[in-house]
Design an enzyme around this catalytic site. Structure first.
Site, PDB file in Angstrom:
ATOM      1  CB  CYS A   1       8.349 -12.987 -23.744  1.00  9.33           C
ATOM      2  SG  CYS A   1       6.589 -13.189 -23.424  1.00  9.33           S
TER       3      CYS A   1
ATOM      4  NE  ARG B   1      13.227 -16.289 -22.689  1.00  8.52           N
ATOM      5  CZ  ARG B   1      13.532 -16.785 -21.479  1.00  8.52           C
ATOM      6  NH1 ARG B   1      14.532 -17.619 -21.358  1.00  8.52           N
ATOM      7  NH2 ARG B   1      12.815 -16.461 -20.429  1.00  8.52           N
TER       8      ARG B   1
ATOM      9  CD1 TRP C   1       4.500 -18.709 -23.114  1.00  5.14           C
ATOM     10  CD2 TRP C   1       4.302 -19.659 -25.110  1.00  5.14           C
ATOM     11  NE1 TRP C   1       3.802 -19.891 -22.960  1.00  5.14           N
ATOM     12  CE2 TRP C   1       3.676 -20.489 -24.168  1.00  5.14           C
ATOM     13  CE3 TRP C   1       4.303 -20.066 -26.439  1.00  5.14           C
ATOM     14  CZ2 TRP C   1       3.053 -21.692 -24.511  1.00  5.14           C
ATOM     15  CZ3 TRP C   1       3.681 -21.255 -26.780  1.00  5.14           C
ATOM     16  CH2 TRP C   1       3.080 -22.050 -25.826  1.00  5.14           C
TER      17      TRP C   1
ATOM     18  CG  ASN D   1       9.541 -13.433 -19.855  1.00  2.00           C
ATOM     19  OD1 ASN D   1       8.490 -14.036 -20.011  1.00  2.00           O
ATOM     20  ND2 ASN D   1      10.677 -14.023 -19.513  1.00  2.00           N
ATOM     21  N   GLY D   2       6.651 -12.517 -18.343  1.00  2.00           N
ATOM     22  CA  GLY D   2       6.102 -12.939 -17.051  1.00  2.00           C
ATOM     23  C   GLY D   2       4.602 -12.711 -16.999  1.00  2.00           C
TER      24      GLY D   2
ATOM     25  CD  GLU E   1      12.507 -37.711 -22.438  1.00  2.00           C
ATOM     26  OE1 GLU E   1      13.061 -36.886 -23.184  1.00  2.00           O
ATOM     27  OE2 GLU E   1      11.585 -37.410 -21.645  1.00  2.00           O
TER      28      GLU E   1
ATOM     29  CE  LYS F   1      12.203 -34.833 -25.904  1.00  2.00           C
ATOM     30  NZ  LYS F   1      12.167 -34.952 -24.492  1.00  2.00           N
TER      31      LYS F   1
ATOM     32  CD  GLU G   1       8.958 -32.532 -26.145  1.00  2.00           C
ATOM     33  OE1 GLU G   1       8.725 -31.354 -25.851  1.00  2.00           O
ATOM     34  OE2 GLU G   1       9.781 -33.219 -25.538  1.00  2.00           O
TER      35      GLU G   1
ATOM     36  CG  HIS H   1      -3.484 -54.116 -15.104  1.00  2.00           C
ATOM     37  ND1 HIS H   1      -4.119 -55.148 -14.436  1.00  2.00           N
ATOM     38  CD2 HIS H   1      -2.154 -54.329 -14.928  1.00  2.00           C
ATOM     39  CE1 HIS H   1      -3.223 -55.926 -13.864  1.00  2.00           C
ATOM     40  NE2 HIS H   1      -2.021 -55.461 -14.143  1.00  2.00           N
TER      41      HIS H   1
ATOM     42  CE  LYS I   1      15.462 -26.369 -23.937  1.00  2.00           C
ATOM     43  NZ  LYS I   1      15.362 -27.790 -24.199  1.00  2.00           N
TER      44      LYS I   1
HETATM   45  C1  AGP Z   1      10.898 -31.566 -22.871  1.00  2.00           C
HETATM   46  O1  AGP Z   1      11.372 -31.900 -24.118  1.00  2.00           O
HETATM   47  C2  AGP Z   1      10.128 -30.311 -22.817  1.00  2.00           C
HETATM   48  N1  AGP Z   1      10.808 -29.219 -23.336  1.00  2.00           N
HETATM   49  C3  AGP Z   1       9.542 -30.009 -21.437  1.00  2.00           C
HETATM   50  O2  AGP Z   1       8.768 -31.113 -21.038  1.00  2.00           O
HETATM   51  C4  AGP Z   1      10.587 -29.713 -20.355  1.00  2.00           C
HETATM   52  O3  AGP Z   1      11.252 -30.879 -20.000  1.00  2.00           O
HETATM   53  C5  AGP Z   1       9.871 -29.147 -19.116  1.00  2.00           C
HETATM   54  O4  AGP Z   1       9.203 -27.976 -19.496  1.00  2.00           O
HETATM   55  C6  AGP Z   1      10.862 -28.855 -17.990  1.00  2.00           C
HETATM   56  O5  AGP Z   1      11.766 -27.876 -18.393  1.00  2.00           O
HETATM   57  P1  AGP Z   1      13.051 -27.601 -17.474  1.00  2.00           P
HETATM   58  O6  AGP Z   1      13.902 -28.831 -17.476  1.00  2.00           O
HETATM   59  O7  AGP Z   1      13.722 -26.429 -18.129  1.00  2.00           O
HETATM   60  O8  AGP Z   1      12.549 -27.253 -16.100  1.00  2.00           O
END
Ligand code: AGP
Length: 608
Positions: free
Chosen positions: A2, A27, A74, A98-99, A481, A485, A488, A504, A603
């Protein structure tokens, strides 16, 4: 995950809180709420969904008064709803959190036995009731908070406001970020620096096990046991604008185009070009890794992909055997780690709980920990024995881009330093490898300049329902990667696969509808990847080639050809990732998704 903001001072709190929360909405954005003290009591405004909904509510029901606290949520415990939105009130006490409180069910049951009634499904509400019980006994708010946090298990950052002491805020921290902002005759608290920048650059980081009492004139920190803590404020260099979009349509596009500068900033002051060597920061001077016999790289998501490339770099340049593991898997496999095993964790936010847990696991086994982080003084950075910062600046968009390429830059620098130190690389080769890195930002800029073609390809394939990404060797992680991208931010189902692994199984997915992105630079595995590409062609796949050499044999099979400039093999992942980032971005824009705040994501993932 959060966003938390608090203000104590002479000004009206709610406008300050709302603008701070806007900087933290990446967040989490399941609900939002404010509380402020006015007319001898604390008023609360909450609503489900994004901050805009709260702004609308505040126009209808303005919230006057100060001090105040604000929260963007969140959801972890209790679904997104107004009832579960923060702040949570219990008697005179109003609180944001938060947590995760792991023992909240037991605390809740005990509270209900003592006649308390919970109004929400959250873990958070128990804290406000526990503090209110203390306050009712006449205990001061700071002491009440200290007594209560000693009963909590889990991760938490809380900020408390009470009608019994309307001139102050109290905050406490355990394994979740909190930073204090020091103003002139006013003070601030937040879960992240961007929320403070428009008001102050002087900050104090709260450590785990600490409580801070904030009034307009003073900030007093103690441990959970009440021992005073003396800490010097730090000055943050980030300017507020960098946190804004800088004229781009989305933070993501801004951050993609910031990569040349971010890579320069990450290698700044660490390159010894003449010597063909690398000079890393204070706690990574020569000899820091003496005695290391093996390396384990651990991270999550995009950072995990950086670890896979890091394994290649460290084995090839430093001759150290490497393993790679997911943060969420590492601890539960009871890993063999000792003082000759270096754990390298990679994290943009430095707050990812799974990766932080891996750090604790290694510390318990007396293994040294190197954190490759982007956020200064973040939890992971503070818990590691060594830190190598990427200098990507604030990364606001949920999808990670510049953090990834700066992580690869940092790992290349690290592998170079260890390789020179261990005598695996001599000065001549070192100079070539350093030279290639110094030349890289201009090549990234060149790759970015080819965006228009990528945008056209994105529009052509933007209606796909499934996409396959293939790569080999050091560029297999780039395929992963690229797929991540696209997944997501455009919500298209995509998979990254080692090109040689395709036959395979995944080859069964290919039909004449499916776009297949093949990462195929002119390197040692070019021929092998070309034969895999032919296998795709024979099943009718729509081949999008991503390469550094538009050779005739590629022209023959490619439906689309996306090119990047050439560099040394070990740096190709950084260049070849650029067109994949732009492809995903323009497909998402074409499909009209929420590019910077994709659904179901946040994030930094601060829960396990
Ligand atoms: C990647 O685009 C995502 N936001 C997510 O997979 C991210 O890489 C992952 O949560 C790790 O975050 P960090 O690098 O802040 O630890």
């Amino acid at each position: 995950m959060c966003g938390i903001v608090g203000y104590v001072g002479p000004r009206e709190a709610s406008p300050i809180l709302v603008s701070g929360l806007r900087k933290l909405e990446y967040r989490g954005y399941d609900s939002a709420g404010l509380a402020a003290f006015s007319n001898a009591h604390v008023e609360v405004r909450r609503c489900v969904g994004k901050l805009d909904n709260l702004a609308t509510l505040l126009r209808e029901q303005p919230l006057a008064g100060t001090p105040g606290i604000g929260h963007t949520r969140w959801a972890t415990h209790g679904r997104p709803s107004e009832q579960n939105a923060h702040p949570h009130r219990a008697g005179k006490v109003v609180l944001i959190h938060n947590g995760i409180i792991e023992n909240y069910l037991a605390l809740r049951a005990a509270l209900e036995k003592r006649g308390r009634t919970m109004k929400s499904e959250t873990d958070t509400e128990v804290i406000s009731h526990l503090i209110d019980e203390e306050v009712e006994q006449g205990v001061g708010l700071a002491e009440a908070t200290r007594r209560v946090v000693r009963k909590l298990e889990g991760s938490y950052a809380i900020v408390v406001l009470s009608e019994s002491e309307p001139d102050k805020l109290v905050t406490a921290k355990s394994a979740t970020p909190i930073v204090l902002g020091l103003g002139e005759g006013e003070n601030f608290v937040a879960s992240d620096i961007p929320a403070l920048l428009e008001h102050t650059r002087r900050v104090l980081f709260l450590e785990d096990g600490e409580v801070a009492e904030l009034t307009a004139k003073a900030v007093r920190i103690t441990t959970f046991d009440g021992d005073p803590v003396d800490r010097q404020p730090r000055t943050v260099t980030w300017d507020p604008v960098t946190a804004q979009k800088g004229g781009y349509k989305h933070f993501l596009l801004k951050e993609i185009h910031e990569q040349p500068q971010a890579i320069i900033d990450t290698m700044r002051g660490r390159i010894l070009q003449e010597a063909g060597d690398v000079g890393l920061d204070a706690d990574l001077r020569a000899g820091w890794a003496k005695g290391i016999k093996r390396i384990v790289l651990v991270a999550c998501g995009t950072a995990w992909h950086a670890c896979l490339v890091g394994k290649f770099l460290l084995e090839r340049l430093a001759g150290l055997p490497c393993e790679v593991d997911y943060g969420s898997e590492f601890r539960s496999r009871d890993p063999i780690m000792d003082d000759e095993s270096l754990l390298i964790v990679v994290s943009q936010s430095g707050e990812t709980a799974d990766t932080l847990a891996a750090v604790e696991t290694a510390r318990e086994r007396h293994a040294p920990v190197l954190a490759v982080c982007n956020v200064v003084d973040s939890s992971i950075a503070r818990r590691a024995s060594h830190v190598l910062y990427t200098h990507a600046g604030p990364e606001i968009s949920v999808a990670s881009t510049k953090a990834f390429t700066t992580q690869l830059t940092a790992l290349y620098l690290l592998a170079l330093q260890l390789g020179r130190e261990r005598g695996v690389i001599d000065a001549d080769r070192g100079r070539r490898l350093v030279g290639d890195l110094v030349a890289l930002p201009a090549l990234v800029k060149e790759a970015l300049s080819r965006e228009r073609l990528i945008e056209r390809v994105a529009k052509k394939y933007g209606n796909a329902s499934d996409v396959l990404y293939l790569g080999r060797g050091i560029n297999y992680p780039v395929a992963l990667e690229g797929a991540l991208k696209l997944k997501e931010i455009s919500y298209i189902h995509a998979e990254g696969y080692p090109a040689g692994e395709m036959k395979h199984g995944p080859i069964a997915l290919i039909n004449d509808e499916m776009p297949v992105v093949v990462i195929i630079p002119q390197d040692a595995v070019f021929q092998k990847t070309l034969s895999n590409l032919k296998e795709v062609e024979s099943r009718g796949g729509r081949i999008i080639v991503v390469t550094d050499t538009a050779s005739p044999e590629l022209e023959d099979v490619a439906w689309e050809m996306l090119t990047v400039p050439k560099t040394n093999e070990l740096l190709t992942p950084i260049l070849l990732t650029i067109p994949l980032q732009l492809l995903a971005y323009h497909v998402a824009v074409y499909r009209g998704t929420d590019v910077d705040q994709p659904r179901n994501l946040a994030k930094s993932v601060t829960v396990e």
